[in-house]
Design an enzyme around this catalytic site. Structure first.
Site, mmCIF file in Angstrom:
data_model
loop_
_atom_site.group_PDB
_atom_site.id
_atom_site.type_symbol
_atom_site.label_atom_id
_atom_site.label_comp_id
_atom_site.label_asym_id
_atom_site.label_seq_id
_atom_site.Cartn_x
_atom_site.Cartn_y
_atom_site.Cartn_z
ATOM 1 C CD GLU A 270 -22.892 -29.692 16.724
ATOM 2 O OE1 GLU A 270 -21.755 -29.523 16.247
ATOM 3 O OE2 GLU A 270 -23.883 -29.050 16.370
ATOM 4 C CG HIS A 288 -23.739 -25.734 15.679
ATOM 5 N ND1 HIS A 288 -23.619 -26.892 14.974
ATOM 6 C CD2 HIS A 288 -23.671 -24.736 14.744
ATOM 7 C CE1 HIS A 288 -23.486 -26.633 13.688
ATOM 8 N NE2 HIS A 288 -23.520 -25.311 13.520
HETATM 9 C C1 DGY Z 1 -24.795 -23.857 8.831
HETATM 10 O O1 DGY Z 1 -25.632 -23.161 8.291
HETATM 11 O O2 DGY Z 1 -24.192 -24.739 8.260
HETATM 12 C C2 DGY Z 1 -24.511 -23.555 10.255
HETATM 13 O O3 DGY Z 1 -23.657 -24.448 10.837
HETATM 14 C C3 DGY Z 1 -25.782 -23.419 11.062
HETATM 15 O O4 DGY Z 1 -25.438 -22.605 12.107
#
Ligand code: DGY
Length: 329
Positions: A270, A288
């Protein structure tokens, strides 16, 4: 005169109402841009900080901790904390916290949005309509697959997995789940969820939705072998962490028609995407945004700040993930 206020670093822009009250207590450095803080700047800034509120995009590793000789508390902005070397932090007596619970519903919503989007071809349909390619209605035109009554396989039955199972009831789905530990039988009943081993779940499900945290055991948990077990009509949904899926294997499986499609909110490298992914129509790709609602991000900010303040005050942060550090004090 030297300020007695503790120095803190917040690596992403947070709502004013959460941050402004901190001005009285701390000397603050905040990355005000809506993009990850440059890692070199992070490395330079950390040396005099007692508190750090990092984003999930910041790599808090041995190299950084080595320079953080004053650091007492890391309050991660996120439920996942695979961006932090927890063992290295614990060795140095640094407390680490996360933001569990407050993003459960938002993430379950995105998992379901992906389930509906890939099976009913929503994004593809939107694209076609905007481009003026919707010319007429016809009985066999642009068909997708129904969600109602299908089998949903949930991998990782924590808070988010359970929230997805609850939503599946509204679609009259059969819910299978795989988890390291089987959940309580009363909870299984409440969720109408049946425990299955991983291979059976993969073989039987029409949708496989991932809700595990990323660690050494779950990295590439879904690879070529697992994808080959799935039905050729089944969809893979990932709202957990990208590296849980071997993304190259996924692109190959999609190209070879081994599975029906995929709905992804997270990626192995990512924000880079594995070549081939964007060329596929049976894939829906999101940036995401599992926890990306105004309400949830505000709750995450308050929770991270609450943990930071508690840790710097010498109390146990409510959401500490390395409680062993408390015993070292
Ligand atoms: C997290 O809080 O781990 C999430 O992936 C953020 O969106």
């Amino acid at each position: 005169m030297k300020s007695m206020k503790a120095r803190i670093l917040i690596t992403g822009r947070l709502p004013d109402e959460v941050v402004l009250p901190l001005e009285n207590r701390y000397v603050m450095e905040i990355n005000q841009e809506d993009r990850p803080m440059d890692h070199r700047i992070l490395l330079q800034s950390i040396s005099d900080k007692e508190g750090l509120l990092p984003m999930i995009t910041d790599c808090i590793d041995e190299e950084l901790l080595e320079r953080a000789s004053n650091l007492k508390m890391i309050a991660n902005f996120g439920v996942g904390y695979n961006n932090i070397d927890i063992k290295a932090a614990s060795r140095r007596g640094i407390m680490v916290s996360n933001t569990p619970g407050v993003l459960t519903d938002a993430t379950a919503e995105i998992a379901f949005a992906l389930i509906l989007s890939v099976s009913r071809r929503l994004v593809e349909g939107d694209r076609m309509t905007r481009e003026g390619r919707f010319k007429f209605w016809a009985p066999m035109f642009f068909l997708g697959h129904e969600v109602t009554g299908k089998t949903l396989g949930i991998i990782g039955m924590g808070k988010i997995g359970k929230a997805v199972a609850r939503r599946a009831r509204g679609f009259n789905m059969r819910v299978l789940y795989y988890n390291r530990r089987r959940i309580d039988p009363t909870e299984e009943k409440e969720l109408t969820a049946e425990y299955a081993d991983l291979d059976s779940l993969l073989t039987m499900s029409d949708f496989v939705s991932l809700h595990v945290s990323l660690n050494e055991d779950t990295k590439h948990m879904i690879g070529m072998k697992e994808l080959a077990l799935m039905k050729s009509s089944a969809y893979l949904i990932n709202t957990s962490r990208g590296p849980v899926v071997d993304e190259k294997a996924l692109v190959t499986a999609l190209n070879d028609g081994k599975i029906g499609g995929a709905g992804l909110d997270v990626y192995e490298n990512e924000p880079a995407l594995t070549p081939g992914l964007t060329e596929l129509d049976n894939v829906v790709l999101l940036p995401h945004i599992g926890s990306g609602t105004i309400e949830t991000r505000a709750r995450m900010a308050s929770m991270a700040v609450e943990n930071l303040v508690a840790g710097l005050d010498g109390a146990a942060p409510p959401n500490i993930v390395n409680p062993e550090v408390l015993k070292m004090r």
